[in-house]
Enzyme design. Structure first.
Site, short mmCIF file in Angstrom:
data_model
loop_
_atom_site.label_atom_id
_atom_site.label_comp_id
_atom_site.label_asym_id
_atom_site.label_seq_id
_atom_site.Cartn_x
_atom_site.Cartn_y
_atom_site.Cartn_z
N ASP A 1 0.83 -1.20 0.00
CA ASP A 1 0.00 0.00 0.00
C ASP A 1 0.87 1.26 0.00
OD1 ASP A 1 0.89 -0.05 2.61
OD2 ASP A 1 -1.10 -0.19 3.52
N GLU B 1 -1.63 -5.92 8.58
CA GLU B 1 -0.74 -5.29 9.54
C GLU B 1 -1.20 -5.50 10.97
OE1 GLU B 1 0.96 -1.59 6.80
OE2 GLU B 1 0.00 -1.18 8.73
N GLU C 1 9.21 -4.48 10.73
CA GLU C 1 9.67 -3.19 10.21
C GLU C 1 10.12 -2.24 11.32
OE1 GLU C 1 8.17 0.51 7.34
OE2 GLU C 1 6.93 -1.30 7.56
#
Length: 289
Positions: free
Chosen positions: A52, A123, A190
């Site tokens: 995204d 996520e 991340e």
């Protein structure tokens, strides 16, 4: 000639597991269109993510939040048409899976059926663990994503590293393990300290792909436009630029514009011609007009 001129075998989850077991690093990169897909295919990467992040890199939004399912599907379909060997992962955009298991399944099915994805990515931990479990139960392979999760960056205090205290690191690891237990086939981690990844990796049965998470992950992922220097926005600390294509592109277009304005382009060699007799006949046809 491409970097990999021979036909490559298709990457599978089984082959990724073999890489993990052998300690062979996994290469993942984003792509958002057909030419980009052809480039990463030729470069021999293992996994392609239609992230995204395309909301910002190719669609011009100021964050990932506004991008829609239909926009993501359009990008993903274009990438699918340019790939043959790598696994294709589609990012489920914000608002397309959080509300319920049924919504998550319906959205993910579109990415599998319409865009040809091999896996979908969601996520966070928390309720996303339930969504992951429901997707896996519905036969849809899932990639989890922990640490800095851009869709909810505001709630995390902005685009900054996560897990920098022992308690915060433990929360990231707990989310990762919960997603693994829910059946996720891969995990992206991340913007966390390298120590967090090093502590997590021995606890994970599935491959862990890092982005700004140190060298201990099973593989790495970067954004196509970041690593090639195509994106005009600021780059995160963990980004290494392997090319400066934006500068080259601006120079190329500026040179074209200058040649058009000065009459240098197009030259005779850039055009087509017709036989002199045909040209004479055409002039005759038009002479009386």
């Amino acid at each position: 000639m491409s970097v990999h001129a021979t036909v490559r075998k298709r990457v599978t989850l089984a082959s990724l597991a073999e890489k993990k077991d052998a300690g062979e690093p996994i290469v993942m990169v984003t792509a958002y269109d057909h030419p980009g897909a052809q480039i990463v295919e030729a470069a021999g990467v293992d996994i392609v993510l239609v992230g995204d992040s395309g909301a910002m890199t190719v669609l011009g939004y100021d964050s990932t939040v506004p991008v829609t399912v239909d926009e993501m599907l359009m990008l993903t379909k274009a990438v699918r048409r340019g790939l043959s060997a790598p696994l294709l992962v589609g990012d489920l955009p914000f608002g397309s899976y959080e509300a319920s298991d049924s919504l998550a399944i319906a959205t993910a099915q579109r990415f599998i059926k319409e865009a040809g994805c091999d896996l979908v990515k969601i996520e966070r931990g928390g309720t996303s663990v339930d969504r992951a479990r429901a997707l896996v139960a519905a036969g849809i392979p899932v990639v989890g994503h922990v640490g800095l999760t851009p869709q909810t960056a505001t709630a995390l205090g902005g685009y900054r590293a996560q897990g920098r205290t022992a308690d915060a690191a433990r929360a990231v690891i707990d989310d990762a393990l919960a997603l693994q237990d829910a059946g996720c086939s891969l995990l992206v981690i991340e913007a966390v300290p390298s120590e967090v990844t090093a502590a997590l990796k021995p606890l994970m049965r599935v491959p862990v792909i890092g982005i700004g998470a140190g060298a201990d992950a099973d593989g790495q992922v970067l954004v196509f436009h970041d690593l090639l220097g195509l994106y005009d926005g600021g780059a995160a600390k963990f980004v290494k630029r392997y090319a400066d294509l934006r500068t080259d592109a601006i120079a190329g277009v500026a040179a074209y514009a200058e040649e058009v304005r000065s009459g240098v382009y197009p030259a005779a060699e850039h055009g087509y011609s017709m036989a002199a007799s045909e040209a004479a006949e055409l002039r005759g046809m038009l002479a009386g007009r």
